[in-house]
Design a protein around this motif. Structure first.
Motif, PDB file in Angstrom:
ATOM      1  N   TYR A 150      -6.567   8.436 -10.093  1.00  0.00           N
ATOM      2  CA  TYR A 150      -7.362   7.279 -10.517  1.00  0.00           C
ATOM      3  C   TYR A 150      -6.927   6.762 -11.880  1.00  0.00           C
ATOM      4  CZ  TYR A 150     -10.578   8.293  -6.669  1.00  0.00           C
ATOM      5  OH  TYR A 150     -11.119   8.501  -5.425  1.00  0.00           O
ATOM      6  N   SER A 151      -6.503   7.654 -12.754  1.00  0.00           N
ATOM      7  CA  SER A 151      -6.052   7.196 -14.076  1.00  0.00           C
ATOM      8  C   SER A 151      -4.757   6.402 -13.959  1.00  0.00           C
ATOM      9  CB  SER A 151      -5.881   8.380 -15.039  1.00  0.00           C
ATOM     10  OG  SER A 151      -4.904   9.290 -14.575  1.00  0.00           O
ATOM     11  N   ASN A 152      -3.909   6.760 -12.986  1.00  0.00           N
ATOM     12  CA  ASN A 152      -2.686   5.976 -12.755  1.00  0.00           C
ATOM     13  C   ASN A 152      -3.014   4.551 -12.332  1.00  0.00           C
ATOM     14  OD1 ASN A 152      -0.903   8.054 -13.360  1.00  0.00           O
ATOM     15  ND2 ASN A 152      -0.772   8.775 -11.249  1.00  0.00           N
ATOM     16  N   LEU A 153      -4.108   4.389 -11.588  1.00  0.00           N
ATOM     17  CA  LEU A 153      -4.525   3.057 -11.162  1.00  0.00           C
ATOM     18  C   LEU A 153      -5.230   2.312 -12.284  1.00  0.00           C
ATOM     19  CD1 LEU A 153      -5.940   3.897  -7.610  1.00  0.00           C
ATOM     20  CD2 LEU A 153      -3.613   3.260  -8.242  1.00  0.00           C
ATOM     21  N   ARG A 154      -6.022   3.035 -13.042  1.00  0.00           N
ATOM     22  CA  ARG A 154      -6.828   2.400 -14.090  1.00  0.00           C
ATOM     23  C   ARG A 154      -5.963   1.779 -15.183  1.00  0.00           C
ATOM     24  NH1 ARG A 154     -11.105  -0.535 -15.157  1.00  0.00           N
ATOM     25  NH2 ARG A 154     -12.250   0.083 -17.013  1.00  0.00           N
ATOM     26  N   VAL A 155      -4.798   2.352 -15.441  1.00  0.00           N
ATOM     27  CA  VAL A 155      -3.933   1.818 -16.502  1.00  0.00           C
ATOM     28  C   VAL A 155      -3.451   0.404 -16.194  1.00  0.00           C
ATOM     29  CG1 VAL A 155      -3.114   4.095 -17.234  1.00  0.00           C
ATOM     30  CG2 VAL A 155      -1.843   2.856 -15.487  1.00  0.00           C
ATOM     31  N   HIS A 212     -10.599  12.164 -18.125  1.00  0.00           N
ATOM     32  CA  HIS A 212     -10.145  10.967 -17.422  1.00  0.00           C
ATOM     33  C   HIS A 212      -9.923   9.817 -18.402  1.00  0.00           C
ATOM     34  CE1 HIS A 212     -10.942   7.084 -15.360  1.00  0.00           C
ATOM     35  NE2 HIS A 212     -10.147   7.596 -14.441  1.00  0.00           N
ATOM     36  N   SER A 213     -10.869   9.603 -19.306  1.00  0.00           N
ATOM     37  CA  SER A 213     -10.740   8.536 -20.304  1.00  0.00           C
ATOM     38  C   SER A 213      -9.522   8.759 -21.192  1.00  0.00           C
ATOM     39  CB  SER A 213     -12.000   8.469 -21.166  1.00  0.00           C
ATOM     40  OG  SER A 213     -13.109   8.094 -20.396  1.00  0.00           O
ATOM     41  N   LEU A 214      -9.291  10.014 -21.567  1.00  0.00           N
ATOM     42  CA  LEU A 214      -8.133  10.334 -22.397  1.00  0.00           C
ATOM     43  C   LEU A 214      -6.832  10.079 -21.646  1.00  0.00           C
ATOM     44  CD1 LEU A 214      -6.888  11.536 -24.973  1.00  0.00           C
ATOM     45  CD2 LEU A 214      -7.120  13.798 -23.906  1.00  0.00           C
ATOM     46  N   MET A 215      -6.767  10.513 -20.385  1.00  0.00           N
ATOM     47  CA  MET A 215      -5.531  10.362 -19.606  1.00  0.00           C
ATOM     48  C   MET A 215      -5.169   8.894 -19.411  1.00  0.00           C
ATOM     49  SD  MET A 215      -5.940  13.390 -16.742  1.00  0.00           S
ATOM     50  CE  MET A 215      -4.424  12.946 -15.898  1.00  0.00           C
ATOM     51  N   VAL A 216      -6.167   8.054 -19.170  1.00  0.00           N
ATOM     52  CA  VAL A 216      -5.896   6.623 -19.008  1.00  0.00           C
ATOM     53  C   VAL A 216      -5.240   6.066 -20.253  1.00  0.00           C
ATOM     54  CG1 VAL A 216      -6.957   4.349 -18.801  1.00  0.00           C
ATOM     55  CG2 VAL A 216      -7.717   6.212 -17.322  1.00  0.00           C
ATOM     56  N   ARG A 217      -5.800   6.383 -21.410  1.00  0.00           N
ATOM     57  CA  ARG A 217      -5.307   5.805 -22.659  1.00  0.00           C
ATOM     58  C   ARG A 217      -3.984   6.411 -23.094  1.00  0.00           C
ATOM     59  NH1 ARG A 217     -10.177   5.176 -21.571  1.00  0.00           N
ATOM     60  NH2 ARG A 217     -11.294   3.300 -22.243  1.00  0.00           N
ATOM     61  N   VAL A 218      -3.777   7.685 -22.821  1.00  0.00           N
ATOM     62  CA  VAL A 218      -2.490   8.305 -23.128  1.00  0.00           C
ATOM     63  C   VAL A 218      -1.391   7.724 -22.241  1.00  0.00           C
ATOM     64  CG1 VAL A 218      -1.188  10.464 -23.016  1.00  0.00           C
ATOM     65  CG2 VAL A 218      -3.448  10.438 -24.068  1.00  0.00           C
ATOM     66  N   LYS A 219      -1.698   7.490 -20.956  1.00  0.00           N
ATOM     67  CA  LYS A 219      -0.717   6.915 -20.048  1.00  0.00           C
ATOM     68  C   LYS A 219      -0.368   5.482 -20.435  1.00  0.00           C
ATOM     69  CE  LYS A 219      -1.745   9.862 -16.084  1.00  0.00           C
ATOM     70  NZ  LYS A 219      -2.280   9.953 -14.711  1.00  0.00           N
ATOM     71  N   GLN A 270      -8.643   6.200   4.015  1.00  0.00           N
ATOM     72  CA  GLN A 270      -7.204   6.291   3.818  1.00  0.00           C
ATOM     73  C   GLN A 270      -6.870   7.120   2.572  1.00  0.00           C
ATOM     74  OE1 GLN A 270      -9.024   3.548   4.288  1.00  0.00           O
ATOM     75  NE2 GLN A 270      -7.844   1.860   5.145  1.00  0.00           N
ATOM     76  N   PRO A 271      -5.890   8.025   2.681  1.00  0.00           N
ATOM     77  CA  PRO A 271      -5.502   8.823   1.511  1.00  0.00           C
ATOM     78  C   PRO A 271      -4.646   8.028   0.525  1.00  0.00           C
ATOM     79  CG  PRO A 271      -4.102   9.380   3.374  1.00  0.00           C
ATOM     80  CD  PRO A 271      -5.150   8.412   3.891  1.00  0.00           C
ATOM     81  N   ASN A 272      -4.764   8.384  -0.747  1.00  0.00           N
ATOM     82  CA  ASN A 272      -3.903   7.828  -1.804  1.00  0.00           C
ATOM     83  C   ASN A 272      -3.905   6.299  -1.838  1.00  0.00           C
ATOM     84  OD1 ASN A 272      -3.034  10.459  -2.580  1.00  0.00           O
ATOM     85  ND2 ASN A 272      -1.611  10.472  -0.852  1.00  0.00           N
ATOM     86  N   ILE A 273      -5.091   5.718  -1.801  1.00  0.00           N
ATOM     87  CA  ILE A 273      -5.213   4.264  -1.903  1.00  0.00           C
ATOM     88  C   ILE A 273      -4.748   3.817  -3.287  1.00  0.00           C
ATOM     89  CG2 ILE A 273      -6.862   2.338  -1.961  1.00  0.00           C
ATOM     90  CD1 ILE A 273      -8.542   3.905   0.074  1.00  0.00           C
ATOM     91  N   THR A 274      -3.974   2.741  -3.338  1.00  0.00           N
ATOM     92  CA  THR A 274      -3.476   2.235  -4.625  1.00  0.00           C
ATOM     93  C   THR A 274      -4.129   0.916  -5.038  1.00  0.00           C
ATOM     94  OG1 THR A 274      -1.632   1.130  -3.508  1.00  0.00           O
ATOM     95  CG2 THR A 274      -1.241   3.362  -4.331  1.00  0.00           C
ATOM     96  N   ASN A 275      -4.928   0.344  -4.151  1.00  0.00           N
ATOM     97  CA  ASN A 275      -5.649  -0.887  -4.486  1.00  0.00           C
ATOM     98  C   ASN A 275      -6.931  -0.921  -3.657  1.00  0.00           C
ATOM     99  OD1 ASN A 275      -6.608  -3.597  -4.682  1.00  0.00           O
ATOM    100  ND2 ASN A 275      -4.564  -4.254  -5.304  1.00  0.00           N
ATOM    101  N   PHE A 276      -8.014  -0.481  -4.277  1.00  0.00           N
ATOM    102  CA  PHE A 276      -9.256  -0.306  -3.534  1.00  0.00           C
ATOM    103  C   PHE A 276      -9.861  -1.634  -3.083  1.00  0.00           C
ATOM    104  CE2 PHE A 276      -8.872   3.888  -5.263  1.00  0.00           C
ATOM    105  CZ  PHE A 276      -9.503   4.710  -4.339  1.00  0.00           C
ATOM    106  N   CYS A 277      -9.803  -2.663  -3.935  1.00  0.00           N
ATOM    107  CA  CYS A 277     -10.420  -3.934  -3.543  1.00  0.00           C
ATOM    108  C   CYS A 277      -9.675  -4.551  -2.366  1.00  0.00           C
ATOM    109  CB  CYS A 277     -10.503  -4.883  -4.729  1.00  0.00           C
ATOM    110  SG  CYS A 277      -8.951  -5.661  -5.214  1.00  0.00           S
TER     111      CYS A 277
END
Length: 201
Positions: A138-143, A188-195, A15-22
Motif C-alpha cells: 500500500y505504501s508503494n501505491l500511496r507514494v 506505514h506513514s514513515l515508509m510512504v515518506r521515506v519512499k 483480485q490480488p496485488n491491485i495497483t489501482n483500487f478506484c
C-alpha cells in the motif's frame, strides 16, 4: 456478485496485488444491474441489524451512505485507536458518482451522505508478517498520490500519528494489539515518506 435484496448488489474485490483500487471499483460498478451497490472487503461481514438498516436506508434515494466498522486484530476486538474512527462510503447509488484515488480511494458524488448506525464486522485473519507485506504494497501505491514531504514532515508525522492513535485516541486501552497496530500504522506513514524521498534522489 451477491444480493441483499433485488435492489442491492454486494461487490467484493478479491483480485490480488491491485495497483489501482478506484479503477477496479469503477469497472466492477459498471457491471452492476441493481440501483444500489454495497462495497465490502473479503474479510468483512454484515450483521442482521445492519442488513435491516441498509434495507431501510435505500428507501431514501436522496443520500449515499457511510458505514462504520468494528475491527479485530491479533484476536482482539478493538474499541479504540485509529480503527474506532473508521467510516467510509460503502452503500451507493450506481449512477451517482465514481471512485477516485489509487489507494484509500473515495467515492465522489453530488449526493450528500449519511452515516448508518450499525457497523461492518472486520475480522482480520492475518499475521503481523502478512500485515507488514500489505503495508509495503500500500505504501508503494500511496507514494503516487501525495507530494514529496519536507524533512520536518518526514521526521515528525509518523511519531505524531502513533501518539494520536495510541494516546489521544486511547489505543493503549486495547492492550498489546492496540500498541502493535498503532506502531504499524505509524510505520506505514514513515515508509510512504521515506519512499518518496528515495524516489526523489
Amino acid at each position: 456478485m451477491n444480493k441483499i435484496n433485488k435492489n442491492i448488489t454486494i461487490l467484493t474485490i478479491n483480485q490480488p496485488n491491485i495497483t489501482n483500487f478506484c479503477k477496479v471499483r469503477n469497472l466492477e460498478l459498471k457491471q452492476v444491474k441493481t440501483p444500489w451497490v454495497l462495497f465490502l472487503d473479503s474479510d468483512e461481514t454484515i450483521t442482521p441489524a445492519l442488513k435491516k438498516e441498509i434495507n431501510q436506508a435505500i428507501l431514501n434515494p436522496k443520500y449515499n451512505y457511510q458505514l462504520k466498522r468494528t475491527d479485530w486484530f491479533l484476536g482482539k476486538k478493538l474499541k479504540f485507536g485509529e480503527t474506532s474512527k473508521f467510516k467510509s462510503t460503502r452503500l451507493i447509488q450506481k449512477k451517482s458518482g465514481k471512485w477516485q484515488g489509487i489507494v484509500h480511494e473515495t467515492f465522489c458524488s453530488k449526493l450528500p451522505e449519511k452515516i448508518l448506525k450499525n457497523p461492518i464486522l472486520h475480522q482480520r485473519d492475518i499475521t503481523v508478517s502478512q500485515f507488514i507485506d500489505r503495508i509495503n504494497h500500500y505504501s508503494n501505491l500511496r507514494v503516487k498520490e501525495i507530494p514529496i514531504p519536507s524533512l520536518l514532515k518526514l521526521l515528525f508525522y509518523p511519531p505524531a500519528k502513533f501518539i494520536q492513535n495510541y494516546v489521544i485516541r486511547l489505543g493503549f486501552l486495547d492492550g498489546l494489539p492496540g500498541f502493535i497496530l498503532a506502531f504499524l500504522m505509524s510505520l506505514h506513514s514513515l515508509m510512504v515518506r521515506v519512499k518518496l524521498y528515495e524516489n526523489k534522489n
